[in-house]
Structure formats: structure tokens, C-alpha cells
Scaffold this motif. Sequence first.
Motif, PDB file in Angstrom:
ATOM      1  N   ASN A 187       5.973   2.996   1.080  1.00  0.00           N
ATOM      2  CA  ASN A 187       5.120   1.875   0.718  1.00  0.00           C
ATOM      3  C   ASN A 187       5.237   0.811   1.801  1.00  0.00           C
ATOM      4  O   ASN A 187       6.342   0.572   2.318  1.00  0.00           O
ATOM      5  CB  ASN A 187       5.551   1.313  -0.647  1.00  0.00           C
ATOM      6  CG  ASN A 187       4.561   0.324  -1.216  1.00  0.00           C
ATOM      7  OD1 ASN A 187       4.443  -0.796  -0.732  1.00  0.00           O
ATOM      8  ND2 ASN A 187       3.853   0.723  -2.267  1.00  0.00           N
TER       9      ASN A 187
ATOM     10  N   GLU B 127      -1.195   8.804   5.662  1.00  0.00           N
ATOM     11  CA  GLU B 127      -2.222   7.862   5.198  1.00  0.00           C
ATOM     12  C   GLU B 127      -1.583   6.630   4.583  1.00  0.00           C
ATOM     13  O   GLU B 127      -0.783   6.732   3.653  1.00  0.00           O
ATOM     14  CB  GLU B 127      -3.120   8.531   4.160  1.00  0.00           C
ATOM     15  CG  GLU B 127      -4.198   7.602   3.620  1.00  0.00           C
ATOM     16  CD  GLU B 127      -5.065   8.253   2.560  1.00  0.00           C
ATOM     17  OE1 GLU B 127      -6.088   7.639   2.184  1.00  0.00           O
ATOM     18  OE2 GLU B 127      -4.713   9.357   2.102  1.00  0.00           O
TER      19      GLU B 127
ATOM     20  N   GLN C  28       0.346  14.538   3.991  1.00  0.00           N
ATOM     21  CA  GLN C  28      -0.214  15.845   3.662  1.00  0.00           C
ATOM     22  C   GLN C  28      -0.144  16.753   4.883  1.00  0.00           C
ATOM     23  O   GLN C  28      -0.188  16.279   6.021  1.00  0.00           O
ATOM     24  CB  GLN C  28      -1.673  15.723   3.225  1.00  0.00           C
ATOM     25  CG  GLN C  28      -1.894  15.069   1.866  1.00  0.00           C
ATOM     26  CD  GLN C  28      -3.359  15.089   1.469  1.00  0.00           C
ATOM     27  OE1 GLN C  28      -4.169  14.364   2.049  1.00  0.00           O
ATOM     28  NE2 GLN C  28      -3.701  15.928   0.499  1.00  0.00           N
TER      29      GLN C  28
ATOM     30  N   LEU D 272      -5.519   6.360   8.263  1.00  0.00           N
ATOM     31  CA  LEU D 272      -5.273   7.792   8.075  1.00  0.00           C
ATOM     32  C   LEU D 272      -5.341   8.455   9.437  1.00  0.00           C
ATOM     33  O   LEU D 272      -6.370   8.389  10.111  1.00  0.00           O
ATOM     34  CB  LEU D 272      -6.316   8.412   7.130  1.00  0.00           C
ATOM     35  CG  LEU D 272      -6.311   9.936   6.998  1.00  0.00           C
ATOM     36  CD1 LEU D 272      -4.963  10.442   6.491  1.00  0.00           C
ATOM     37  CD2 LEU D 272      -7.437  10.384   6.064  1.00  0.00           C
TER      38      LEU D 272
ATOM     39  N   ARG E  57       0.839  -1.202   0.000  1.00  0.00           N
ATOM     40  CA  ARG E  57       0.000   0.000   0.000  1.00  0.00           C
ATOM     41  C   ARG E  57       0.877   1.256   0.000  1.00  0.00           C
ATOM     42  O   ARG E  57       1.812   1.366   0.811  1.00  0.00           O
ATOM     43  CB  ARG E  57      -0.909   0.010   1.222  1.00  0.00           C
ATOM     44  CG  ARG E  57      -1.942  -1.106   1.242  1.00  0.00           C
ATOM     45  CD  ARG E  57      -2.897  -0.925   2.409  1.00  0.00           C
ATOM     46  NE  ARG E  57      -3.887  -1.989   2.496  1.00  0.00           N
ATOM     47  CZ  ARG E  57      -5.028  -2.019   1.826  1.00  0.00           C
ATOM     48  NH1 ARG E  57      -5.307  -1.025   0.987  1.00  0.00           N
ATOM     49  NH2 ARG E  57      -5.883  -3.014   1.969  1.00  0.00           N
TER      50      ARG E  57
ATOM     51  N   VAL F 198      -2.767   4.167   2.324  1.00  0.00           N
ATOM     52  CA  VAL F 198      -3.935   4.217   1.458  1.00  0.00           C
ATOM     53  C   VAL F 198      -4.727   2.911   1.540  1.00  0.00           C
ATOM     54  O   VAL F 198      -4.185   1.823   1.339  1.00  0.00           O
ATOM     55  CB  VAL F 198      -3.528   4.518   0.004  1.00  0.00           C
ATOM     56  CG1 VAL F 198      -4.744   4.494  -0.915  1.00  0.00           C
ATOM     57  CG2 VAL F 198      -2.825   5.877  -0.077  1.00  0.00           C
ATOM     58  N   GLY F 199      -6.002   3.054   1.899  1.00  0.00           N
ATOM     59  CA  GLY F 199      -6.881   1.906   2.002  1.00  0.00           C
ATOM     60  C   GLY F 199      -6.891   1.240   3.355  1.00  0.00           C
ATOM     61  O   GLY F 199      -7.656   0.284   3.576  1.00  0.00           O
TER      62      GLY F 199
ATOM     63  N   ILE G 227       1.970   5.111   0.822  1.00  0.00           N
ATOM     64  CA  ILE G 227       1.811   5.947   2.008  1.00  0.00           C
ATOM     65  C   ILE G 227       1.909   7.409   1.578  1.00  0.00           C
ATOM     66  O   ILE G 227       2.856   7.798   0.891  1.00  0.00           O
ATOM     67  CB  ILE G 227       2.869   5.594   3.068  1.00  0.00           C
ATOM     68  CG1 ILE G 227       2.590   4.166   3.568  1.00  0.00           C
ATOM     69  CG2 ILE G 227       2.845   6.582   4.228  1.00  0.00           C
ATOM     70  CD1 ILE G 227       3.750   3.489   4.185  1.00  0.00           C
ATOM     71  N   ARG G 228       0.926   8.187   1.969  1.00  0.00           N
ATOM     72  CA  ARG G 228       0.787   9.569   1.514  1.00  0.00           C
ATOM     73  C   ARG G 228       0.817  10.517   2.708  1.00  0.00           C
ATOM     74  O   ARG G 228       0.123  10.304   3.699  1.00  0.00           O
ATOM     75  CB  ARG G 228      -0.520   9.709   0.735  1.00  0.00           C
ATOM     76  CG  ARG G 228      -0.746  11.040   0.068  1.00  0.00           C
ATOM     77  CD  ARG G 228      -1.826  10.904  -0.985  1.00  0.00           C
ATOM     78  NE  ARG G 228      -3.076  10.369  -0.432  1.00  0.00           N
ATOM     79  CZ  ARG G 228      -4.023   9.799  -1.160  1.00  0.00           C
ATOM     80  NH1 ARG G 228      -3.867   9.660  -2.462  1.00  0.00           N
ATOM     81  NH2 ARG G 228      -5.133   9.367  -0.587  1.00  0.00           N
TER      82      ARG G 228
END
Length: 240
Positions: free
Chosen positions: A213, A197, A165, A203, A160, A199-200, A162-163
Motif C-alpha cells: 500500500n 499496479e 500479477q 501499471l 492506494r 491501483v488508480g 498495490i497489486r
Amino acid sequence: MTELLYATDSYLKSFECRVQSVDETSRAVLLDRTAFYPGGGGQPCDMGLLKAVNGQVWPVTRVKKTPDGIWHTLGGEAGLPQPGDALHGELDWERRYALMRTHTALHILCGVVFRDYGALVTGGEMEPLKGRMDFEFETLTHERITEIEEAVNREVQAARPIRVQILPRETAFQIPDLIRTKINLLPPEIREIRTVEIVGLDLQADGGTHVANTAEVGRIRVVDYKSKGKINKRIYIEMG
């Protein structure tokens, strides 16, 4: 104030900076920008070195965040750099990357436990490639631990992304379940919230450094678990 380079690029291994202020007593320098993470949220501070244009090198033995910015404590006995001096910073990258993997592993654990059991975090800490997290569990059995270990490793294998912000506080707090700790540790004066986050999966608000990742984390082993109170259970993890 210090520009926090680590907040937007966890993979930055070196950087250029200037000294803003010097504390001779504690042998610490305040920099205008830094990639050294000062510690927080259970993650230890980074270590590494600072180098002057004349070749003088100082080991960075401690990093601390204050209202003024990020202070870097320098080891050795050489004279300190002075305000205005240009320096080159280098992280102990092996240690930092191990902490990035560990921090992301703990977020995977947190995400799985919250998703599957609805348990909030009550505490945690880490060192390179090992850590522990406390959850608001009333009961925790060997069978459940096995389920959790299998589930977190499925998330590793899912690769997954990883983000990260940085959001205005008002925007960030519209996100459901942004705060996964039992107590909200973000005081009102913090007007921008950094979110991480997976993702999926997960968060949440977080100021630490992470891999890009989940596949980079590697296999997670749940090596122990303990009861720390009637509704507080501790899970220990390690990675190779």
C-alpha cells in the motif's frame, strides 16, 4: 531453475530450500527456491544469511540471476554446503523493506510524472530510502518540482493498494503504456510478464519488490534535480 518466491510474496522474510549446485571458485550456491531478490531494474540485490541444519551459518553477500537460476555468494571461510543439503534462508529484512518502500516511491513518482506531464523514464537507481529517476523532460523548474513533490505525497496519503500479477506476454502487452521506459527492456524470449499496479495511478512491467500500500512508503522528499541533457532531467528523492 530456481523458484522465485519474492515474485509472488515480497513480505517473505525466511524460507526453506535445497542446494542444487555449488561453485567453489566464487563461493556461490544455486538454490531450488529463494526469497532473495537478485537485483535488477535499478534495485540492488538482497542480503541476509543461509543456515544449515547443523547450525552452520553463511552470510549472503551477493545474489545474481543467470539462465540456470539464482546464485547466492557466501561470505566467511567455512566450507560450503553441498548439492542436496537443506538450508534455511533469512533476509536482512530492515534493508529489504527499506528497498521495497523506495521502489514503490519511485513508481509513485513515475506514475505522477507520466500522468501529469507525459514524460517517459530514461533511467533510475536506488539504495535503501533514497533513489533517483531520469525523465524525458525538456525543462524542469523549481516550481514544477514543488508540484511533483506535493502530488506524489497526495498519492502516499491516498493509501492506494498495490497489486502484482504475472501475465502471459500476449495479455500483458495489450495493456496501454505498460512499458514506461524509453526503451523496451523485455526481450522476446520472456514469455511471462510480471506487472505491478498502484491501483488508480500506475501499471507497468516490473520485476522488483514492493510494499502492499502506498501509505507504507511514508513522506517522499524531492531533495534535488539536475539536467542530464537537453531532454533528460534527473529527480532525486529520499524518505525518512
